[in-house]
Design a protein around this motif. Structure first.
Motif, PDB file in Angstrom:
ATOM      1  N   GLY A  35     -65.805  33.122 -98.462  1.00  0.00           N
ATOM      2  CA  GLY A  35     -65.736  34.451 -98.831  1.00  0.00           C
ATOM      3  C   GLY A  35     -65.335  35.368 -97.528  1.00  0.00           C
ATOM      4  O   GLY A  35     -64.423  36.362 -97.635  1.00  0.00           O
ATOM      5  N   SER A  36     -66.039  34.858 -96.519  1.00  0.00           N
ATOM      6  CA  SER A  36     -65.699  35.512 -95.123  1.00  0.00           C
ATOM      7  C   SER A  36     -64.451  35.199 -94.803  1.00  0.00           C
ATOM      8  O   SER A  36     -63.556  35.856 -94.333  1.00  0.00           O
ATOM      9  N   ALA A  37     -63.800  34.091 -94.948  1.00  0.00           N
ATOM     10  CA  ALA A  37     -62.422  33.297 -94.712  1.00  0.00           C
ATOM     11  C   ALA A  37     -61.465  34.177 -95.332  1.00  0.00           C
ATOM     12  O   ALA A  37     -60.501  34.457 -94.978  1.00  0.00           O
ATOM     13  N   ALA A  38     -61.739  34.539 -96.801  1.00  0.00           N
ATOM     14  CA  ALA A  38     -60.880  35.217 -97.551  1.00  0.00           C
ATOM     15  C   ALA A  38     -60.684  36.606 -97.112  1.00  0.00           C
ATOM     16  O   ALA A  38     -59.494  37.172 -96.886  1.00  0.00           O
ATOM     17  N   VAL A  39     -61.776  37.295 -96.467  1.00  0.00           N
ATOM     18  CA  VAL A  39     -61.669  38.774 -95.994  1.00  0.00           C
ATOM     19  C   VAL A  39     -60.833  38.655 -94.786  1.00  0.00           C
ATOM     20  O   VAL A  39     -60.028  39.600 -94.548  1.00  0.00           O
ATOM     21  N   LEU A  40     -61.194  37.735 -93.656  1.00  0.00           N
ATOM     22  CA  LEU A  40     -60.428  37.589 -92.387  1.00  0.00           C
ATOM     23  C   LEU A  40     -58.823  37.101 -92.839  1.00  0.00           C
ATOM     24  O   LEU A  40     -58.084  37.836 -91.948  1.00  0.00           O
ATOM     25  N   THR A  41     -58.622  36.496 -93.937  1.00  0.00           N
ATOM     26  CA  THR A  41     -57.107  36.251 -93.975  1.00  0.00           C
ATOM     27  C   THR A  41     -56.466  37.286 -94.874  1.00  0.00           C
ATOM     28  O   THR A  41     -55.267  37.682 -94.386  1.00  0.00           O
ATOM     29  N   LEU A  42     -57.122  38.247 -95.581  1.00  0.00           N
ATOM     30  CA  LEU A  42     -56.522  39.609 -96.146  1.00  0.00           C
ATOM     31  C   LEU A  42     -56.322  40.360 -95.086  1.00  0.00           C
ATOM     32  O   LEU A  42     -55.355  41.134 -95.032  1.00  0.00           O
ATOM     33  N   LEU A  43     -57.169  40.768 -94.187  1.00  0.00           N
ATOM     34  CA  LEU A  43     -57.307  41.551 -93.040  1.00  0.00           C
ATOM     35  C   LEU A  43     -56.040  41.138 -92.174  1.00  0.00           C
ATOM     36  O   LEU A  43     -55.139  41.904 -91.612  1.00  0.00           O
ATOM     37  N   GLY A  44     -55.924  39.930 -91.784  1.00  0.00           N
ATOM     38  CA  GLY A  44     -55.053  39.327 -91.088  1.00  0.00           C
ATOM     39  C   GLY A  44     -53.659  39.724 -91.741  1.00  0.00           C
ATOM     40  O   GLY A  44     -52.673  39.716 -90.804  1.00  0.00           O
ATOM     41  N   LEU A  94     -59.612  43.989 -87.993  1.00  0.00           N
ATOM     42  CA  LEU A  94     -60.085  42.799 -87.183  1.00  0.00           C
ATOM     43  C   LEU A  94     -60.293  43.152 -85.833  1.00  0.00           C
ATOM     44  O   LEU A  94     -59.522  43.726 -85.287  1.00  0.00           O
ATOM     45  N   THR A  95     -61.429  42.287 -85.153  1.00  0.00           N
ATOM     46  CA  THR A  95     -61.349  42.444 -83.855  1.00  0.00           C
ATOM     47  C   THR A  95     -60.810  41.510 -83.043  1.00  0.00           C
ATOM     48  O   THR A  95     -60.185  40.625 -83.676  1.00  0.00           O
ATOM     49  N   PRO A  96     -60.534  41.276 -81.606  1.00  0.00           N
ATOM     50  CA  PRO A  96     -60.044  40.149 -81.246  1.00  0.00           C
ATOM     51  C   PRO A  96     -60.626  38.972 -81.476  1.00  0.00           C
ATOM     52  O   PRO A  96     -60.043  37.929 -81.537  1.00  0.00           O
ATOM     53  N   ALA A  97     -62.204  39.018 -81.562  1.00  0.00           N
ATOM     54  CA  ALA A  97     -62.888  37.864 -81.812  1.00  0.00           C
ATOM     55  C   ALA A  97     -62.499  37.448 -83.264  1.00  0.00           C
ATOM     56  O   ALA A  97     -62.445  36.225 -83.676  1.00  0.00           O
ATOM     57  N   GLY A  98     -62.299  38.331 -84.321  1.00  0.00           N
ATOM     58  CA  GLY A  98     -62.177  38.002 -85.585  1.00  0.00           C
ATOM     59  C   GLY A  98     -60.501  37.439 -85.679  1.00  0.00           C
ATOM     60  O   GLY A  98     -60.233  36.443 -86.368  1.00  0.00           O
ATOM     61  N   ARG A  99     -59.862  37.939 -85.087  1.00  0.00           N
ATOM     62  CA  ARG A  99     -58.365  37.330 -85.000  1.00  0.00           C
ATOM     63  C   ARG A  99     -58.592  35.904 -84.490  1.00  0.00           C
ATOM     64  O   ARG A  99     -57.763  34.857 -85.013  1.00  0.00           O
ATOM     65  N   SER A 100     -59.386  35.590 -83.389  1.00  0.00           N
ATOM     66  CA  SER A 100     -59.673  34.321 -82.847  1.00  0.00           C
ATOM     67  C   SER A 100     -60.191  33.505 -83.885  1.00  0.00           C
ATOM     68  O   SER A 100     -59.695  31.926 -84.091  1.00  0.00           O
ATOM     69  N   ARG A 101     -61.061  33.824 -84.698  1.00  0.00           N
ATOM     70  CA  ARG A 101     -61.566  33.056 -85.861  1.00  0.00           C
ATOM     71  C   ARG A 101     -60.645  32.555 -86.964  1.00  0.00           C
ATOM     72  O   ARG A 101     -60.559  31.822 -87.269  1.00  0.00           O
ATOM     73  N   LEU A 102     -59.663  33.714 -87.286  1.00  0.00           N
ATOM     74  CA  LEU A 102     -58.822  33.405 -88.217  1.00  0.00           C
ATOM     75  C   LEU A 102     -57.885  32.362 -87.776  1.00  0.00           C
ATOM     76  O   LEU A 102     -57.556  31.649 -88.554  1.00  0.00           O
ATOM     77  N   ASP A 103     -57.589  32.472 -86.374  1.00  0.00           N
ATOM     78  CA  ASP A 103     -56.535  31.712 -85.848  1.00  0.00           C
ATOM     79  C   ASP A 103     -57.224  30.216 -85.947  1.00  0.00           C
ATOM     80  O   ASP A 103     -56.484  29.143 -86.182  1.00  0.00           O
ATOM     81  N   PHE A 106     -57.053  28.901 -89.627  1.00  0.00           N
ATOM     82  CA  PHE A 106     -55.692  28.329 -89.743  1.00  0.00           C
ATOM     83  C   PHE A 106     -55.352  27.040 -89.212  1.00  0.00           C
ATOM     84  O   PHE A 106     -54.650  26.098 -89.799  1.00  0.00           O
ATOM     85  N   ARG A 107     -55.847  26.939 -88.196  1.00  0.00           N
ATOM     86  CA  ARG A 107     -55.682  25.756 -87.249  1.00  0.00           C
ATOM     87  C   ARG A 107     -56.284  24.541 -88.087  1.00  0.00           C
ATOM     88  O   ARG A 107     -55.694  23.358 -88.267  1.00  0.00           O
ATOM     89  N   ARG A 108     -57.565  24.888 -88.452  1.00  0.00           N
ATOM     90  CA  ARG A 108     -58.146  23.682 -89.212  1.00  0.00           C
ATOM     91  C   ARG A 108     -57.594  23.202 -90.566  1.00  0.00           C
ATOM     92  O   ARG A 108     -57.350  22.287 -90.980  1.00  0.00           O
ATOM     93  N   THR A 109     -57.181  24.200 -91.416  1.00  0.00           N
ATOM     94  CA  THR A 109     -56.616  23.846 -92.683  1.00  0.00           C
ATOM     95  C   THR A 109     -55.352  23.351 -92.351  1.00  0.00           C
ATOM     96  O   THR A 109     -54.954  22.668 -93.202  1.00  0.00           O
ATOM     97  N   THR A 110     -54.560  23.939 -91.390  1.00  0.00           N
ATOM     98  CA  THR A 110     -53.201  23.485 -91.115  1.00  0.00           C
ATOM     99  C   THR A 110     -53.240  21.806 -90.827  1.00  0.00           C
ATOM    100  O   THR A 110     -52.542  20.883 -91.249  1.00  0.00           O
ATOM    101  N   GLN A 111     -54.361  21.487 -89.852  1.00  0.00           N
ATOM    102  CA  GLN A 111     -54.351  20.197 -89.432  1.00  0.00           C
ATOM    103  C   GLN A 111     -54.823  19.291 -90.671  1.00  0.00           C
ATOM    104  O   GLN A 111     -54.384  18.103 -90.936  1.00  0.00           O
ATOM    105  N   LEU A 112     -55.637  19.812 -91.622  1.00  0.00           N
ATOM    106  CA  LEU A 112     -56.007  18.824 -92.682  1.00  0.00           C
ATOM    107  C   LEU A 112     -54.904  18.676 -93.705  1.00  0.00           C
ATOM    108  O   LEU A 112     -54.741  17.445 -93.806  1.00  0.00           O
TER     109      LEU A 112
END
Length: 163
Positions: A35-44, A94-103, A106-112
């Motif tokens: 749920g948190s990942a979905a919020v970050l993704t939508l804000l991004g 999003l804060t800069p920390a939120g942008r970093s978390r979102l990045d 994405f890195r994790r899911t792209t790698q998978l």
């Protein structure tokens, strides 16, 4: 139009696709549930927005949205500020920390996906993305329109003469 058996196979595949989503959720950091990942993704994707817009995009109740937002705010991944147009509303960003978390997400899911689909051609991966986008478009904005009620089963009245 496809045959009934093809639609039935799609239903089976959608059900089995749950395993893919569960594996993608397992690679997420413990402090960032889906749920948190979905919020970050939508804000991004959509940028700053009101809580009501976020709830609409998530297709969940405001109370659920509030819990997700509180979780992210506690971690410093988003900030809430007064909406200049309506002081009762909050704008989420999003804060800069939120942008970093979102990045990182994405890195994790792209790698998978790269690992699991390493034997797929670029054309196959592109075709899958194209077909998934088309499927989503075929359903339109599921959040905006109420789902039609399923048809009522036919009722037959039995009388002593028909028994």
């Amino acid at each position: 139009m496809a045959e009934q058996a093809q639609y039935e196979e799609l239903v089976r595949q959608f059900s089995a696709f749950g395993a893919v989503k569960r594996e993608m959720n397992r690679i997420m950091p413990a402090d960032c549930p889906s749920g948190s990942a979905a919020v970050l993704t939508l804000l991004g994707r959509h940028g700053d927005m009101r809580m009501s817009k976020l709830a609409e995009l998530l297709s969940v109740d405001m109370s659920v949205t509030s819990r997700h937002v509180a979780h992210l705010a506690e971690r410093g991944w988003l900030e809430r500020s007064a909406d200049p147009a309506d002081k009762r509303s909050r704008i989420l960003r999003l804060t800069p920390a939120g942008r970093s978390r979102l990045d990182e997400l994405f890195r994790r899911t792209t790698q998978l996906l790269a690992e699991r689909l390493d034997d797929w051609s670029d054309d196959e991966v592109g075709r899958l993305a194209q077909l998934m986008a088309r499927l989503r478009d075929s359903f339109g904005d599921c959040r905006a329109a109420p789902r039609p009620a399923p048809p009522a089963p036919e009722r037959t009245t039995r009388t002593p003469a028909s028994a």
